[in-house]
Design an enzyme around this catalytic site. Structure first.
Site, PDB file in Angstrom:
ATOM      1  N   ARG A  62       0.852  -1.209   0.000  1.00 39.01           N
ATOM      2  CA  ARG A  62       0.000   0.000   0.000  1.00 39.01           C
ATOM      3  C   ARG A  62       0.885   1.256   0.000  1.00 39.01           C
ATOM      4  NH1 ARG A  62      -2.667  -3.684  -0.216  1.00 39.01           N
ATOM      5  NH2 ARG A  62      -2.828  -2.905  -2.324  1.00 39.01           N
ATOM      6  N   ILE A  96      -6.898   6.185   4.687  1.00 37.09           N
ATOM      7  CA  ILE A  96      -5.571   6.132   5.309  1.00 37.09           C
ATOM      8  C   ILE A  96      -4.523   6.762   4.391  1.00 37.09           C
ATOM      9  CG2 ILE A  96      -6.187   4.118   6.684  1.00 37.09           C
ATOM     10  CD1 ILE A  96      -4.581   2.392   4.681  1.00 37.09           C
ATOM     11  N   ASP A  97      -4.904   7.089   3.166  1.00 35.39           N
ATOM     12  CA  ASP A  97      -3.932   7.680   2.236  1.00 35.39           C
ATOM     13  C   ASP A  97      -3.647   9.135   2.626  1.00 35.39           C
ATOM     14  OD1 ASP A  97      -5.585   9.678   0.757  1.00 35.39           O
ATOM     15  OD2 ASP A  97      -6.699   7.947   0.061  1.00 35.39           O
ATOM     16  N   HIS A 112      -9.397   6.363  10.767  1.00 34.29           N
ATOM     17  CA  HIS A 112      -8.954   4.974  10.599  1.00 34.29           C
ATOM     18  C   HIS A 112      -7.439   4.858  10.489  1.00 34.29           C
ATOM     19  CE1 HIS A 112     -13.187   3.695   8.987  1.00 34.29           C
ATOM     20  NE2 HIS A 112     -13.164   3.868  10.285  1.00 34.29           N
ATOM     21  N   CYS A 141      10.900  -1.566  18.074  1.00 33.45           N
ATOM     22  CA  CYS A 141      11.021  -0.320  18.825  1.00 33.45           C
ATOM     23  C   CYS A 141      12.196  -0.460  19.805  1.00 33.45           C
ATOM     24  CB  CYS A 141       9.716  -0.102  19.591  1.00 33.45           C
ATOM     25  SG  CYS A 141       9.683   1.358  20.651  1.00 33.45           S
ATOM     26  N   SER A 180     -19.717   4.713   1.032  1.00 38.06           N
ATOM     27  CA  SER A 180     -20.902   3.900   0.724  1.00 38.06           C
ATOM     28  C   SER A 180     -21.944   3.900   1.842  1.00 38.06           C
ATOM     29  CB  SER A 180     -20.473   2.464   0.425  1.00 38.06           C
ATOM     30  OG  SER A 180     -19.755   1.946   1.526  1.00 38.06           O
TER      31      SER A 180
HETATM   32  P1  NAD Z   1     -16.462   2.157   0.113  1.00 39.63           P
HETATM   33  O1  NAD Z   1     -15.460   1.497  -0.775  1.00 39.63           O
HETATM   34  O2  NAD Z   1     -17.359   1.306   0.906  1.00 39.63           O
HETATM   35  O3  NAD Z   1     -17.370   3.119  -0.790  1.00 39.63           O
HETATM   36  C1  NAD Z   1     -16.803   4.018  -1.701  1.00 39.63           C
HETATM   37  C2  NAD Z   1     -17.903   4.862  -2.283  1.00 39.63           C
HETATM   38  O4  NAD Z   1     -17.294   5.797  -3.162  1.00 39.63           O
HETATM   39  C3  NAD Z   1     -18.937   4.069  -3.102  1.00 39.63           C
HETATM   40  O5  NAD Z   1     -20.220   4.432  -2.661  1.00 39.63           O
HETATM   41  C4  NAD Z   1     -18.695   4.530  -4.531  1.00 39.63           C
HETATM   42  O6  NAD Z   1     -19.889   4.659  -5.263  1.00 39.63           O
HETATM   43  C5  NAD Z   1     -18.078   5.893  -4.338  1.00 39.63           C
HETATM   44  N1  NAD Z   1     -17.190   6.316  -5.431  1.00 39.63           N
HETATM   45  C6  NAD Z   1     -16.403   5.561  -6.219  1.00 39.63           C
HETATM   46  N2  NAD Z   1     -15.732   6.331  -7.098  1.00 39.63           N
HETATM   47  C7  NAD Z   1     -16.104   7.605  -6.834  1.00 39.63           C
HETATM   48  C8  NAD Z   1     -15.752   8.871  -7.387  1.00 39.63           C
HETATM   49  N3  NAD Z   1     -14.882   8.995  -8.401  1.00 39.63           N
HETATM   50  N4  NAD Z   1     -16.321   9.981  -6.859  1.00 39.63           N
HETATM   51  C9  NAD Z   1     -17.201   9.881  -5.841  1.00 39.63           C
HETATM   52  N5  NAD Z   1     -17.591   8.708  -5.290  1.00 39.63           N
HETATM   53  C10 NAD Z   1     -17.034   7.604  -5.775  1.00 39.63           C
HETATM   54  O7  NAD Z   1     -15.627   3.179   1.017  1.00 39.63           O
HETATM   55  P2  NAD Z   1     -15.899   3.817   2.452  1.00 39.63           P
HETATM   56  O8  NAD Z   1     -17.344   4.113   2.622  1.00 39.63           O
HETATM   57  O9  NAD Z   1     -14.888   4.886   2.601  1.00 39.63           O
HETATM   58  O10 NAD Z   1     -15.582   2.695   3.527  1.00 39.63           O
HETATM   59  C11 NAD Z   1     -14.695   1.688   3.322  1.00 39.63           C
HETATM   60  C12 NAD Z   1     -13.471   1.653   4.212  1.00 39.63           C
HETATM   61  O11 NAD Z   1     -12.398   1.471   3.292  1.00 39.63           O
HETATM   62  C13 NAD Z   1     -13.067   2.847   5.017  1.00 39.63           C
HETATM   63  O12 NAD Z   1     -12.819   2.391   6.295  1.00 39.63           O
HETATM   64  C14 NAD Z   1     -11.721   3.291   4.428  1.00 39.63           C
HETATM   65  O13 NAD Z   1     -10.797   3.521   5.481  1.00 39.63           O
HETATM   66  C15 NAD Z   1     -11.227   2.113   3.671  1.00 39.63           C
HETATM   67  N6  NAD Z   1     -10.504   2.396   2.412  1.00 39.63           N
HETATM   68  C16 NAD Z   1      -9.668   3.465   2.306  1.00 39.63           C
HETATM   69  C17 NAD Z   1      -9.019   3.739   1.113  1.00 39.63           C
HETATM   70  C18 NAD Z   1      -8.076   4.926   1.038  1.00 39.63           C
HETATM   71  O14 NAD Z   1      -7.391   5.240   2.023  1.00 39.63           O
HETATM   72  N7  NAD Z   1      -8.032   5.624  -0.093  1.00 39.63           N
HETATM   73  C19 NAD Z   1      -9.254   2.942  -0.004  1.00 39.63           C
HETATM   74  C20 NAD Z   1     -10.116   1.834   0.132  1.00 39.63           C
HETATM   75  C21 NAD Z   1     -10.737   1.570   1.351  1.00 39.63           C
END
Ligand code: NAD
Length: 245
Positions: A62, A96-97, A112, A141, A180
């Site tokens: 990641r 987390i990014d 998170h 550590c 979501s």
């Molecule tokens: P989720 O994956 O459950 O839902 C993502 C939502 O984003 C979906 O409803 C989807 O329709 C929408 N989506 C997709 N592409 C989009 C775009 N271009 N513009 C707007 N909306 C868009 O994610 P969540 O609800 O954040 O929960 C899932 C968990 O996953 C969280 O705890 C999170 O920490 C973790 N997660 C984080 C990352 C990251 O750090 N980038 C990536 C994946 C998962």
């Protein structure tokens, strides 16, 4: 259109969807992370006890991927909003990014955890910046404990919840972007937002590709890509579907 009054406190919750256009998969994508990895084996306290090397392999991959990504216009629009609202803006991300910070946001709560931070699994040393990858050995550590990713794993309590709940209660405008609405407690934030100002509550908006599972809690849902809609909505020239209320 999202209107922010001169005295409004604004709470923004971001989810994986805001980072999708930057090239980081969401949970729900067909090529999403959990299609390839079993979360029980790499993202739980039990996984850490059973096989810390495998956990570090997962988070090292990641970290490698995150160094190649860049913020998109939605992240930049939120950073710009911070420069005009200052402490009237509270940004809480489930991600987390580091894309919010890369775009210039300075005050972001990562409920998170943060991919680019680590901490000791034994002593109270605070989490520290760490972009290293650990494919061969689990780092130690100075106290003898093992260094783990600073991530809230499944079964752990999200971070900074006191600050988050306080800001939620006090907000007049609540906006969720790209989540979501299925992961608790964040999925309930839209229900709790504005509970402190009983007379009017908060105006609640969702921005994302599809209607979230908790869409009944929002006044308006704007469907589309975050990178397109967020800059438009925050500069006040976009219209969405109105839901009841
Ligand atoms: P989720 O994956 O459950 O839902 C993502 C939502 O984003 C979906 O409803 C989807 O329709 C929408 N989506 C997709 N592409 C989009 C775009 N271009 N513009 C707007 N909306 C868009 O994610 P969540 O609800 O954040 O929960 C899932 C968990 O996953 C969280 O705890 C999170 O920490 C973790 N997660 C984080 C990352 C990251 O750090 N980038 C990536 C994946 C998962």
């Amino acid at each position: 259109m999202i209107e922010i009054g001169p005295k409004d406190n604004v709470f923004i919750l971001t989810g994986a969807g805001i980072s999708a256009e930057s090239g980081i998969s969401t949970f729900r994508d067909p090529d999403g992370i959990w299609q390839k990895w079993n979360p029980q084996r790499v993202a739980t306290p039990e996984a850490w006890q059973a096989d810390p090397n495998l956990v570090w392999k997962f988070y090292s991959e990641r970290r490698q991927k995150a160094t190649a990504v860049r913020p998109n216009p939605a992240h930049f629009a939120l950073a710009e909003l911070e420069t005009s609202l200052h402490d009237r803006l509270f940004v809480c991300t489930q991600n987390i990014d580091p894309l919010h910070e890369m775009a210039g946001s300075r005050r972001v709560i990562h409920m998170h955890g943060e991919l680019m931070k680590s901490r000791c699994d034994r002593c109270s040393r605070p989490p520290f910046a760490d972009a290293e990858t650990h494919f061969d050995a689990v780092p130690r550590c100075s106290c003898g404990g093992r260094i783990r990713p600073h991530i809230c794993w499944f079964g752990e309590v999200p971070y900074a919840m006191d600050a988050v709940l306080g800001a939620l209660e006090d907000c007049q405008v609540f906006i969720t972007i790209g989540s979501s609405g299925t992961v608790e407690p964040a999925a309930s934030f839209a229900l709790w937002a504005g509970a402190g100002n009983r007379r009017e509550g908060a105006r609640k908006y969702y921005v994302g590709l599809e209607s979230p599972a908790n869409c009944m809690f929002f006044d308006e849902v704007f469907l589309g890509k975050a990178g397109q809609l967020v800059p438009q909505l925050l500069s006040g020239n976009c219209h969405g579907e109105t839901f009841g209320n």
